[in-house]
Design an enzyme around this catalytic site. Structure first.
Site, PDB file in Angstrom:
ATOM      1  N   ASP A  16      -5.283  -1.662   2.401  1.00 54.67           N
ATOM      2  CA  ASP A  16      -4.051  -0.955   2.574  1.00 54.67           C
ATOM      3  C   ASP A  16      -3.846  -0.162   3.994  1.00 54.67           C
ATOM      4  O   ASP A  16      -4.609   0.574   4.460  1.00 54.67           O
ATOM      5  CB  ASP A  16      -4.012   0.318   1.491  1.00 54.67           C
ATOM      6  CG  ASP A  16      -2.747   0.981   1.668  1.00 54.67           C
ATOM      7  OD1 ASP A  16      -2.136   1.213   2.755  1.00 54.67           O
ATOM      8  OD2 ASP A  16      -2.299   1.560   0.384  1.00 54.67           O
ATOM      9  N   HIS A  17      -3.425  -0.810   5.052  1.00 49.97           N
ATOM     10  CA  HIS A  17      -3.403  -0.711   6.531  1.00 49.97           C
ATOM     11  C   HIS A  17      -3.285   0.888   6.667  1.00 49.97           C
ATOM     12  O   HIS A  17      -3.647   1.238   7.714  1.00 49.97           O
ATOM     13  CB  HIS A  17      -2.729  -1.803   7.401  1.00 49.97           C
ATOM     14  CG  HIS A  17      -1.180  -1.511   6.879  1.00 49.97           C
ATOM     15  ND1 HIS A  17      -0.490  -2.142   6.186  1.00 49.97           N
ATOM     16  CD2 HIS A  17      -0.350  -0.801   8.113  1.00 49.97           C
ATOM     17  CE1 HIS A  17       0.791  -1.669   6.602  1.00 49.97           C
ATOM     18  NE2 HIS A  17       0.812  -1.032   7.307  1.00 49.97           N
ATOM     19  N   HIS A  48       0.913   2.692  -0.172  1.00 58.62           N
ATOM     20  CA  HIS A  48       0.699   3.685   0.815  1.00 58.62           C
ATOM     21  C   HIS A  48       1.038   4.912   0.481  1.00 58.62           C
ATOM     22  O   HIS A  48       0.117   5.729   0.864  1.00 58.62           O
ATOM     23  CB  HIS A  48       1.743   3.143   2.145  1.00 58.62           C
ATOM     24  CG  HIS A  48       1.625   1.746   2.379  1.00 58.62           C
ATOM     25  ND1 HIS A  48       0.479   1.100   2.399  1.00 58.62           N
ATOM     26  CD2 HIS A  48       2.667   0.883   2.625  1.00 58.62           C
ATOM     27  CE1 HIS A  48       0.794  -0.170   2.910  1.00 58.62           C
ATOM     28  NE2 HIS A  48       2.070  -0.295   3.071  1.00 58.62           N
TER      29      HIS A  48
END
Ligand code: NAD
Length: 500
Positions: free
Chosen positions: A178-179, A241
């Site tokens: 999950d950047h 996110h």
């Protein structure tokens, strides 16, 4: 010099957009910093029949923004090998196994392997199955699997995907990206909370009125419309996110800052996340879809007019809603979340709105009936930092008060030097540190949460789409949602900033 890492990367989807835009530049930054040096190699696989030489040029092209010196870029690219590979063809995995073994010897990689899934999730199952059956997984060294989003389309499909992967990899070998968790200021949420007594002591339902998470984008769906049409803002942003940011804000202090302790706390607080009923979901979540507008002379089209989007599309490009954690710390504190495309400004931020003092003793002396609430803002993008809105006396006669902003932003230089999210996450994976990746238990719970909202929406098509104009902050219903709880969005680009 940094502690050198030793590994073979096998990238599935080595010719794709993610590999070129994010992975190669991030690996190069690790190379420049000395984390990657002599003992690493990268196998890029994809369908196209490229030569190594051609692949090396692609690698060098992908580094253009970093302006590397030629010799360094060439030395780096020399560690890259291309294999034309159809992921459904077993023979190709045999070739891959031999190439991996050869590179392992050549670069003395000790059997350490990182498998990166930079392609469509529908292939993940078939790839990991072959990694095991064709004995590409090593006995010596580590085997780590990095998986991109989207991880499933709903709880059921995520569970099936997870079961497929778990036949070849154990949970502690799986790194679900999950950047957002790789971003500096998201990681800083913990530093702000747990490093500052004046903040942590107030971090509960006695002092906090509500928490607002905004992740707004100014662009439309652009060339991602085909994917977006099947996902929507809920799946694209909220389930992953935004839920992760909410979890970091809500979790209890971990015993230590180790991956295991943090994960335990995240999983624990997610168990207290209230899963709405269908009726609650209809009340607690609003959706939107952007409509056309002309901004600065530029004509912006409707979402429904984009390529690969149905002319009667029901896909939401905006979501606002209320999350609630049912535990001692957070009972009664709504976490309002909001995300969307074509909004007024690109920004990611968290606003923590504190309760009012018990009584406004300045009322009689001031023009304002109401004191402004204290707000702690954590800026994540595009600038990084945090700010506190406090009330101060206005200079002059009387006791009128006015809000002032105490603001701290990292300098542009510090931000520019901070590692890219993907660079951080790749280094974490090389170190075996899974703190900033998503555990299956977290994912399962956020899918359960998102599924109900999707089901509620599936019951009735949105009659009013498009319901917000490009360049606004979403539909009116998003403001009404907060007004019902006596709150309003702190971040509103249309409202003038407070002058200090
Ligand atoms: P892409 O379409 O640009 O690349 C896909 C890659 O898969 C290509 O290299 C293609 O050759 C390869 N491929 C497709 N079918 C194949 C087959 N049968 N055998 C072998 N190779 C095959 O996609 P992308 O944008 O790079 O995205 C990759 C993954 O990363 C997706 O899961 C996407 O959701 C995710 N992701 C991408 C981004 C991004 O910024 N691009 C951001 C977040 C997540």
């Amino acid at each position: 010099m940094q502690n050198e890492k030793v590994a073979l990367f096998i990238i599935f989807g080595g010719s794709g957009d993610l590999a070129r835009r994010k992975l190669y530049p991030s690996l190069f930054r690790l190379y420049q910093k000395g984390y990657l040096k002599d003992h690493f190699a990268v196998v890029g696989t994809a369908r196209r029949p490229w030569t190594n030489e051609y692949y090396h040029n692609i690698i060098k092209e992908s580094l253009a923004d970093l302006k590397p010196d030629d010799a360094q870029a060439t030395a780096f690219a020399d560690h890259f090998y291309y294999q034309s590979h159809d992921v459904t063809n077993t023979e190709h995995y045999v070739v891959l196994r031999d190439l991996a073994a050869k590179l392992d010897q050549k670069y003395q990689l000790n059997g350490n392997r990182i498998y990166y899934m930079a392609m469509s999730p529908r292939f993940f199952g078939v790839i990991v199955g072959h990694l095991k059956s064709e004995q590409i997984l090593t006995d010596a060294g580590f085997n780590r699997l990095i998986i991109e989003k989207p991880f499933g389309h709903d709880f059921q499909s995520a569970k099936e995907l997870n079961s497929e992967i778990r036949t070849s990899f154990s949970e502690d070998q799986i790194y679900r990206i999950d950047h957002y968790l790789g971003k500096e200021m998201v990681q800083n949420i913990s530093a702000i909370r747990f490093g500052n007594n004046i903040i942590e002591s107030l971090w509960n339902n006695r002092y906090i009125d509500n928490i607002q998470i905004t992740l707004s984008e100014s662009l439309g769906v652009e060339e991602r419309a085909g994917y977006y049409e099947t996902a929507g803002a809920m799946r694209d942003m909220v389930q992953n996110h935004i839920s992760q940011i909410a979890t970091l804000l809500a979790m209890e202090p971990p015993v230590s800052f180790s991956a295991e302790d943090i994960r335990n706390e995240k999983i624990k607080v997610l168990r207290s996340l209230h899963i709405d009923t269908i009726e609650e979901a209809k009340r607690n979540f609003v959706r939107g879809q952007y409509g056309a507008a002309t901004i600065d002379g530029q004509q912006l089209d409707n979402y429904r007019d984009a390529d690969q989007v149905a002319t009667d599309s029901n896909t939401e490009t905006f979501v606002a809603g209320k999350m609630e954690f049912e535990n001692f710390r957070w009972s009664g504190v709504p976490f309002f979340v909001r995300t969307g495309k074509r909004l007024a400004q690109k920004a990611t931020r968290v606003d923590i709105v504190f309760k009012q003092v018990p009584q406004n003793i300045f009322k009689a002396a001031s023009d304002n009936d109401e004191l402004a609430p204290n707000v702690l803002t954590i800026y994540i993008e595009p600038t990084e930092g945090f700010g506190l809105r406090a009330n101060a006396k206005q200079i002059g006669q009387g006791y009128a008060t006015r809000p002032v902003d105490l603001d701290f932003r990292h300098s542009a230089r510090a931000t520019a030097n901070s590692p890219e999210a993907y660079e951080r996450l790749l280094l974490d994976a090389l170190n075996g540190d899974s703190t900033n990746f998503t555990h299956w238990d977290e994912l399962a719970q956020t899918w359960r949460f998102a599924d109900v909202i999707e089901q509620a929406w599936a019951q009735e098509p949105a009659a009013d789409f498009p319901n917000y104009v490009s360049g606004s902050m979403g539909p009116k219903a998003a403001d009404e949602l907060l007004a019902r709880d006596g709150a309003k969005w702190v971040f509103d680009p249309a409202r003038p900033e407070i002058e200090n």
